[in-house]
Scaffold this motif. Structure first.
Motif, PDB file in Angstrom:
ATOM      1  N   ILE A   1      12.604  -6.537  -0.277  1.00  0.00           N
ATOM      2  CA  ILE A   1      12.964  -5.133  -0.259  1.00  0.00           C
ATOM      3  C   ILE A   1      13.773  -4.632  -1.059  1.00  0.00           C
ATOM      4  N   ASP A   2      14.827  -5.452  -1.419  1.00  0.00           N
ATOM      5  CA  ASP A   2      15.770  -5.197  -2.328  1.00  0.00           C
ATOM      6  C   ASP A   2      15.168  -5.014  -3.805  1.00  0.00           C
ATOM      7  N   ALA A   3      14.341  -5.770  -4.223  1.00  0.00           N
ATOM      8  CA  ALA A   3      13.332  -6.038  -5.542  1.00  0.00           C
ATOM      9  C   ALA A   3      12.687  -4.710  -5.415  1.00  0.00           C
ATOM     10  N   TYR A   4      11.926  -4.124  -4.524  1.00  0.00           N
ATOM     11  CA  TYR A   4      11.245  -3.143  -4.477  1.00  0.00           C
ATOM     12  C   TYR A   4      11.912  -1.727  -4.669  1.00  0.00           C
ATOM     13  N   PHE A   5      12.937  -1.958  -4.053  1.00  0.00           N
ATOM     14  CA  PHE A   5      13.731  -0.541  -4.260  1.00  0.00           C
ATOM     15  C   PHE A   5      14.611  -0.414  -5.352  1.00  0.00           C
TER      16      PHE A   5
ATOM     17  N   ASN B   1       0.878  -1.251  -0.112  1.00  0.00           N
ATOM     18  CA  ASN B   1      -0.013  -0.034   0.060  1.00  0.00           C
ATOM     19  C   ASN B   1       0.844   1.231   0.176  1.00  0.00           C
ATOM     20  N   TYR B   2       2.183   1.175  -0.070  1.00  0.00           N
ATOM     21  CA  TYR B   2       2.991   2.212   0.247  1.00  0.00           C
ATOM     22  C   TYR B   2       3.171   2.860  -1.206  1.00  0.00           C
ATOM     23  N   ALA B   3       3.195   4.311  -1.300  1.00  0.00           N
ATOM     24  CA  ALA B   3       3.603   5.221  -2.279  1.00  0.00           C
ATOM     25  C   ALA B   3       4.686   6.041  -1.900  1.00  0.00           C
ATOM     26  N   VAL B   4       5.723   5.777  -2.602  1.00  0.00           N
ATOM     27  CA  VAL B   4       7.015   6.679  -2.402  1.00  0.00           C
ATOM     28  C   VAL B   4       6.612   8.048  -2.622  1.00  0.00           C
ATOM     29  N   LYS B   5       6.882   9.205  -1.746  1.00  0.00           N
ATOM     30  CA  LYS B   5       6.618  10.508  -1.829  1.00  0.00           C
ATOM     31  C   LYS B   5       7.144  11.092  -3.239  1.00  0.00           C
ATOM     32  N   ASP B   6       6.208  11.946  -3.800  1.00  0.00           N
ATOM     33  CA  ASP B   6       7.036  12.200  -5.109  1.00  0.00           C
ATOM     34  C   ASP B   6       7.754  13.717  -5.134  1.00  0.00           C
ATOM     35  N   ASP B   7       7.878  14.121  -3.739  1.00  0.00           N
ATOM     36  CA  ASP B   7       8.700  15.524  -3.669  1.00  0.00           C
ATOM     37  C   ASP B   7       9.790  15.490  -4.508  1.00  0.00           C
ATOM     38  N   ALA B   8       9.941  16.641  -5.320  1.00  0.00           N
ATOM     39  CA  ALA B   8      11.373  16.790  -5.899  1.00  0.00           C
ATOM     40  C   ALA B   8      12.438  17.044  -4.973  1.00  0.00           C
ATOM     41  N   LYS B   9      13.335  16.276  -5.076  1.00  0.00           N
ATOM     42  CA  LYS B   9      14.886  16.506  -4.369  1.00  0.00           C
ATOM     43  C   LYS B   9      15.764  16.284  -5.434  1.00  0.00           C
ATOM     44  N   PRO B  10      16.177  17.000  -6.423  1.00  0.00           N
ATOM     45  CA  PRO B  10      16.989  16.674  -7.333  1.00  0.00           C
ATOM     46  C   PRO B  10      18.453  16.625  -6.934  1.00  0.00           C
ATOM     47  N   PHE B  11      18.685  17.603  -5.920  1.00  0.00           N
ATOM     48  CA  PHE B  11      20.273  17.463  -5.224  1.00  0.00           C
ATOM     49  C   PHE B  11      20.427  16.033  -4.604  1.00  0.00           C
ATOM     50  N   HIS B  12      19.380  15.934  -3.924  1.00  0.00           N
ATOM     51  CA  HIS B  12      19.683  14.562  -3.051  1.00  0.00           C
ATOM     52  C   HIS B  12      19.606  13.262  -4.042  1.00  0.00           C
ATOM     53  N   CYS B  13      18.728  13.340  -5.007  1.00  0.00           N
ATOM     54  CA  CYS B  13      18.790  12.183  -5.866  1.00  0.00           C
ATOM     55  C   CYS B  13      20.126  12.066  -6.775  1.00  0.00           C
ATOM     56  N   ARG B  14      20.485  13.118  -7.051  1.00  0.00           N
ATOM     57  CA  ARG B  14      21.784  13.012  -7.885  1.00  0.00           C
ATOM     58  C   ARG B  14      22.933  12.640  -6.957  1.00  0.00           C
ATOM     59  N   LEU B  15      22.817  13.025  -5.633  1.00  0.00           N
ATOM     60  CA  LEU B  15      24.008  12.563  -5.057  1.00  0.00           C
ATOM     61  C   LEU B  15      24.011  11.461  -4.445  1.00  0.00           C
ATOM     62  N   LEU B  16      22.468  10.805  -3.961  1.00  0.00           N
ATOM     63  CA  LEU B  16      22.255   9.668  -3.094  1.00  0.00           C
ATOM     64  C   LEU B  16      21.777   8.618  -4.065  1.00  0.00           C
ATOM     65  N   GLY B  17      21.368   9.004  -5.056  1.00  0.00           N
ATOM     66  CA  GLY B  17      20.474   7.839  -5.980  1.00  0.00           C
ATOM     67  C   GLY B  17      19.141   7.977  -5.451  1.00  0.00           C
ATOM     68  N   LYS B  18      17.980   7.721  -6.717  1.00  0.00           N
ATOM     69  CA  LYS B  18      16.699   7.585  -6.416  1.00  0.00           C
ATOM     70  C   LYS B  18      16.482   6.337  -5.174  1.00  0.00           C
ATOM     71  N   ASP B  19      16.848   5.335  -5.499  1.00  0.00           N
ATOM     72  CA  ASP B  19      16.686   4.147  -4.744  1.00  0.00           C
ATOM     73  C   ASP B  19      17.165   4.298  -3.167  1.00  0.00           C
ATOM     74  N   ARG B  20      17.945   5.037  -2.917  1.00  0.00           N
ATOM     75  CA  ARG B  20      18.186   5.305  -1.609  1.00  0.00           C
ATOM     76  C   ARG B  20      17.411   6.500  -0.960  1.00  0.00           C
ATOM     77  N   MET B  21      17.144   7.228  -1.758  1.00  0.00           N
ATOM     78  CA  MET B  21      16.128   8.401  -1.132  1.00  0.00           C
ATOM     79  C   MET B  21      14.455   7.751  -1.181  1.00  0.00           C
ATOM     80  N   ALA B  22      14.397   6.721  -1.851  1.00  0.00           N
ATOM     81  CA  ALA B  22      13.094   5.978  -1.638  1.00  0.00           C
ATOM     82  C   ALA B  22      13.141   5.178  -0.536  1.00  0.00           C
TER      83      ALA B  22
END
Length: 260
Positions: free
Chosen positions: A250-254, A25-46
């Motif tokens: 968990i690994d497959a989801y992220f 039932n979980y939906a990852v928040k779609d807040d735009a965090k371009p700097f965080h995502c470029r630095l850490l990756g979308k999977d880690r941010m999710a």
């Protein structure tokens, strides 16, 4: 001693089922965090977003329900989210305010037994009126009728909240004594783990407001109280095993969020 195999299996399965339901039932928040995502990756941010989400779920669901499971074999009755008796006297309320005022100005030191005696004396032969108190997170009744009303809190509460904690603990005592003055009752704050391990819990913020020997259970002390000696270590094993079972999921989801 520790937990029975049945309780361990039941607890482990509850954790797995709860997390699977959360994933479904979980939906990852779609807040735009371009700097965080470029630095850490979308999977880690999710994953970070998911961890923040389950922190709330741990307090409101997993910890409460787990405590009830562990206590079911040790207490006559174990329930969660219970409403207390809803009557109190003006005298008892005035006594509670006086206790809190004196503690706030360091005129007295916390002493739960003396505080209960003051509240009991203020409750005798007086008219009662309705009051709304917070629900009890974990309600335990021993076989001799002794009550333990437990409020599960975050492990690092704000200092400003301690007066509210104390008021809740004293009001729970007052309303239950108003219903039955001979009732043996304990009201406590519980924290599911000690964030400072292996050092002792840093309880200096609570000194002066809570009776630390009679109003606070932290980590191992809490879980061994509800589940018996050795329950804390067994419970950690349950969480670890649940994590091993869920890790591929968990690994497959992220992995879906890995930046290409």
């Amino acid at each position: 001693m520790g937990l029975s195999e049945e309780i361990k299996q039941s607890t482990q399965q509850y954790i797995v089922d709860t997390l699977r339901k959360k994933f479904k039932n979980y939906a990852v928040k779609d807040d735009a965090k371009p700097f965080h995502c470029r630095l850490l990756g979308k999977d880690r941010m999710a994953l970070y977003s998911f961890i923040q989400s389950i922190n709330t779920m741990f307090g409101s669901s997993i910890f409460e329900q787990t405590a009830i499971k562990l206590a079911s074999n040790r207490f006559k009755e174990a329930k969660t989210q219970v409403s207390t008796f809803n009557k109190i006297s003006h005298e008892a309320q005035s006594t509670i305010q006086s206790i809190i005022d004196k503690l706030s100005y360091s005129q007295t030191e916390p002493n739960k037994q003396k505080e209960k005696e003051l509240i009991l004396n203020a409750s005798k032969n007086t008219k009662l009126h309705a009051i709304s108190t917070p629900r009890v997170d974990v309600w335990l009744e021993a076989y001799d009728g002794e009550l333990f009303l437990i409020d599960i809190k975050t492990v690092k509460p704000n200092k400003s909240n301690f007066i509210d904690f104390k008021r809740t603990l004293l009001e729970w005592v007052a309303v239950e004594l108003a219903e039955s003055e001979n009732r043996k009752i304990h009201s406590l704050i519980a924290m599911p783990y000690n964030p400072y391990e292996p050092e002792p819990y840093r309880s200096w913020q609570m000194r002066g407001m809570l009776d630390l020997d009679h109003e606070l259970l932290v980590g191992k002390a809490f879980w061994d109280f509800v589940g018996g000696e050795g329950a804390y270590e067994d419970l950690l094993d349950c969480f670890e095993t649940a994590g091993i079972i869920l890790r591929p999921e968990i690994d497959a989801y992220f992995s879906k969020f890995t930046t290409k």
